[in-house]
Design a protein around this motif. Structure first.
Motif, PDB file in Angstrom:
ATOM      1  N   MET A   1       1.084  -1.472   0.107  1.00 24.73           N
ATOM      2  CA  MET A   1      -0.296  -0.374  -0.025  1.00 24.73           C
ATOM      3  C   MET A   1       0.909   0.687   0.277  1.00 24.73           C
ATOM      4  SD  MET A   1      -2.453   0.804   2.440  1.00 24.73           S
ATOM      5  CE  MET A   1      -2.436  -0.313   3.739  1.00 24.73           C
ATOM      6  N   SER A   2       0.482   2.384  -0.641  1.00 21.89           N
ATOM      7  CA  SER A   2       1.664   3.160  -1.862  1.00 21.89           C
ATOM      8  C   SER A   2       0.512   3.846   0.626  1.00 21.89           C
ATOM      9  CB  SER A   2       1.031   4.479  -2.283  1.00 21.89           C
ATOM     10  OG  SER A   2      -0.424   4.696  -1.762  1.00 21.89           O
ATOM     11  N   SER A   3       2.266   5.112   0.749  1.00 22.31           N
ATOM     12  CA  SER A   3       1.793   5.865   2.235  1.00 22.31           C
ATOM     13  C   SER A   3       0.608   6.699   1.860  1.00 22.31           C
ATOM     14  CB  SER A   3       3.275   6.702   2.451  1.00 22.31           C
ATOM     15  OG  SER A   3       3.571   7.326   1.294  1.00 22.31           O
ATOM     16  N   SER A   4       0.156   6.919   0.429  1.00 17.83           N
ATOM     17  CA  SER A   4      -1.102   8.516   0.508  1.00 17.83           C
ATOM     18  C   SER A   4      -2.280   8.140   1.216  1.00 17.83           C
ATOM     19  CB  SER A   4      -0.497   8.471  -0.905  1.00 17.83           C
ATOM     20  OG  SER A   4      -1.155   8.031  -1.854  1.00 17.83           O
ATOM     21  N   TYR A 359     -10.365  -4.884 -12.895  1.00 16.35           N
ATOM     22  CA  TYR A 359     -10.121  -4.282 -11.879  1.00 16.35           C
ATOM     23  C   TYR A 359      -8.411  -4.140 -10.962  1.00 16.35           C
ATOM     24  CZ  TYR A 359     -11.396  -3.074  -6.820  1.00 16.35           C
ATOM     25  OH  TYR A 359     -11.612  -2.519  -5.477  1.00 16.35           O
ATOM     26  N   ALA A 360      -8.163  -5.406 -11.249  1.00 19.36           N
ATOM     27  CA  ALA A 360      -6.209  -5.441 -11.324  1.00 19.36           C
ATOM     28  C   ALA A 360      -5.910  -4.417 -11.541  1.00 19.36           C
ATOM     29  CB  ALA A 360      -5.742  -5.912 -11.532  1.00 19.36           C
ATOM     30  N   ALA A 366      -3.845   2.574  -8.264  1.00 13.85           N
ATOM     31  CA  ALA A 366      -4.371   3.493  -6.962  1.00 13.85           C
ATOM     32  C   ALA A 366      -3.291   3.002  -5.849  1.00 13.85           C
ATOM     33  CB  ALA A 366      -5.410   3.303  -6.265  1.00 13.85           C
ATOM     34  N   GLY A 367      -2.285   2.439  -5.716  1.00 18.74           N
ATOM     35  CA  GLY A 367      -2.155   1.718  -4.909  1.00 18.74           C
ATOM     36  C   GLY A 367      -2.734   0.479  -3.362  1.00 18.74           C
ATOM     37  N   VAL A 368      -3.441   0.560  -4.394  1.00 17.06           N
ATOM     38  CA  VAL A 368      -4.916  -0.437  -3.329  1.00 17.06           C
ATOM     39  C   VAL A 368      -4.409  -1.910  -3.315  1.00 17.06           C
ATOM     40  CG1 VAL A 368      -7.142  -0.719  -3.100  1.00 17.06           C
ATOM     41  CG2 VAL A 368      -6.379   1.214  -3.425  1.00 17.06           C
ATOM     42  N   PRO A 369      -4.641  -2.883  -1.838  1.00 17.53           N
ATOM     43  CA  PRO A 369      -4.564  -3.491  -2.477  1.00 17.53           C
ATOM     44  C   PRO A 369      -5.224  -4.648  -2.388  1.00 17.53           C
ATOM     45  CG  PRO A 369      -3.758  -3.441   0.198  1.00 17.53           C
ATOM     46  CD  PRO A 369      -4.143  -2.156  -0.686  1.00 17.53           C
ATOM     47  N   ALA A 423     -13.054   3.211  -2.347  1.00 20.26           N
ATOM     48  CA  ALA A 423     -12.968   4.413  -2.992  1.00 20.26           C
ATOM     49  C   ALA A 423     -12.156   5.353  -3.285  1.00 20.26           C
ATOM     50  CB  ALA A 423     -13.783   5.760  -2.056  1.00 20.26           C
ATOM     51  N   ASN A 424     -10.663   4.274  -3.323  1.00 21.60           N
ATOM     52  CA  ASN A 424      -9.418   5.018  -3.756  1.00 21.60           C
ATOM     53  C   ASN A 424      -9.881   4.123  -5.282  1.00 21.60           C
ATOM     54  OD1 ASN A 424      -7.310   7.327  -2.959  1.00 21.60           O
ATOM     55  ND2 ASN A 424      -8.692   6.178  -0.999  1.00 21.60           N
ATOM     56  N   SER A 425      -9.923   2.742  -4.849  1.00 23.23           N
ATOM     57  CA  SER A 425     -10.155   1.898  -6.244  1.00 23.23           C
ATOM     58  C   SER A 425     -10.796   2.289  -7.237  1.00 23.23           C
ATOM     59  CB  SER A 425     -10.144   0.789  -6.063  1.00 23.23           C
ATOM     60  OG  SER A 425     -11.663  -0.096  -5.499  1.00 23.23           O
TER      61      SER A 425
END
Length: 432
Positions: A1-4, A359-360, A366-369, A423-425
């Motif tokens: 996951m990105s720090s943001s 989706y991947a 987005a840096g989302v797992p 939401a980020n994804s």
């Protein structure tokens, strides 16, 4: 996951406020519309002629909302990126003749809506919300958000088998809430609700009312890493999709190769077969009218649909620590592990390999797992609006969501990080 993308308390706080503001599907779409209005969207009426102007628009119909943003440079055949969700939750609904009772108790006659866990409605402080239909054809939202109703459980002294054998509830006899003492009087409940809504009882000719738990959502756990609250299935997705659409509409138009869309339907919990459900014509009609309003032809409509993708965002099952055997042994979604891709080869979910890749890619951007959910082969699999959307509109659809516990309870449980990650994804997906 990105720090943001570490846990954003502001987003989850806003989700909790959204849950409180949305005790019924009608309140949910009003709350979503208010957020979109702040982002510059405007409502269009289905009975009016539509123009091909740019910017954000939305349609409200009952407990459903469809919103879209047309960026500068969009052609009539520009494909759509759609996030689908639903506004309804399993609960109790007030009957047309609501006044009942016995033995000095005044009660409210209710029906059971959807596949609710009946026992979770027992001994809870309940308010009453929904809409009143008025004589002039308009509707009035009402929310009595205080302890008003209660479905009392039978004392264990009068049901000694409840603990060793399990509680047995009759949907007709045992789920009628009490709301006072005295003789039953016809019309009493609606007079009370009409007064709370600020209208005369004689003006009320119909109603769609439902009890709701008045306890506020709350952070839970040693490190407040969990959130408990009502109607997460599926207002969590409605809230995330609304936030994502507002965020995408604020990006430079040059960065938007698609037309982003939010479609939040009613009646998913009982099959979606209504004029505001996913199995109705609402989404297809709105998308087609958008194409035609921009000067498009049927050929443009076909091209736009062929290039479109829909994410059906609904909650799914996190592995339950007390019932791990009910889950697939190799797929154990965990809370705060990011959104889940929902897969079922019998098309209870619409995800296929191609959709999984779409989706991947959004999650990677987005840096989302993300995780994968598959049902245990020995148990029936639930379903969503995903397969309905794919079959009805011929649009590639992918089923996703947030893993939760206590699904269909009056109060559900999710990870505090996951709403923000979802939401980020969705933002990355809508932006293309």
């Amino acid at each position: 996951m990105s720090s943001s993308l570490r846990f954003d308390r502001g987003h989850t706080d806003d989700l909790m406020a959204f849950l409180m503001a949305a005790p019924s599907p009608y309140h949910a779409v009003a709350a979503a519309a208010a957020r979109l209005e702040k982002a510059g969207f405007r409502q269009v009426e289905e009975t009016d002629a539509w123009d091909g102007s740019l910017g954000g628009k939305y349609v409200l119909r009952g407990g459903a909302i469809v919103a879209w943003y047309v960026p500068e440079g969009a052609g009539a055949h520009t494909p759509f990126r759609i996030v689908g969700a639903h506004t309804d939750s399993p609960n109790l609904r007030v009957k047309p003749l609501p006044d009942t009772g016995a033995y000095g108790w005044r009660q409210v006659a209710v029906e059971v809506y959807g596949g609710t866990l009946l026992n979770t409605w027992l001994d809870r402080d309940l308010g009453l919300a929904g809409r009143l239909s008025l004589r002039d054809g308009t509707h009035r939202l009402v929310n009595i958000d205080r302890p008003l109703l209660r479905v009392p459980q039978l004392a264990v002294h009068l049901d000694r088998s409840a603990n060793p054998e399990g509680l047995k509830l009759d949907r007709q006899k045992h789920m009628q809430p009490i709301w006072g003492l005295g003789d039953v009087e016809e019309g009493d409940l609606i007079r009370f609700v009409a007064e709370a809504a600020g209208v005369g009882p004689a003006e009320v000719t119909g109603w769609d009312l439902m009890p709701h738990a008045v306890e506020a959502p709350a952070y839970l756990g040693r490190d407040r890493e969990l959130v408990a609250g009502p109607r997460m299935d599926n207002l969590l997705s409605v809230h995330a999709a609304t936030a994502a659409l507002a965020a995408v509409s604020a990006q430079p138009d040059a960065e938007l190769p698609y037309i982003p869309v939010l479609a939040a339907f009613d009646h998913e919990e009982n099959g979606s077969q209504s004029d505001t459900g996913a199995d109705g014509p609402l989404l297809g009609t709105v998308l087609e009218r958008s194409v035609f309003a921009r000067g498009g032809s049927y050929e443009d409509r076909a091209r736009a649909f062929a290039g479109s993708v829909c994410l059906s965002s609904d909650t799914g099952h996190a592995v339950h620590p007390n019932y791990a055997e009910r889950h697939d042994p190799t797929h154990h979604p965990v809370v705060n592990g990011g959104p889940i891709l929902k897969v079922n080869v019998n098309m209870r979910y619409a995800t296929d390999g191609g959709g999984r890749a779409v989706y991947a890619a959004a999650c990677e951007k987005a840096g989302v797992p993300w995780q994968t959910f598959v049902s245990n082969n020995s148990m029936p699999c639930g379903t969503t609006i995903g397969p309905i959307t794919a079959a009805r509109h011929g649009i590639r659809t992918v089923d996703i969501g947030v893993a939760i516990l206590s699904m269909h309870s009056a109060r559900e449980l999710c990870g505090a990080d996951d709403p923000y990650l979802l939401a980020n994804s969705l933002t990355a997906f809508l932006a293309g």
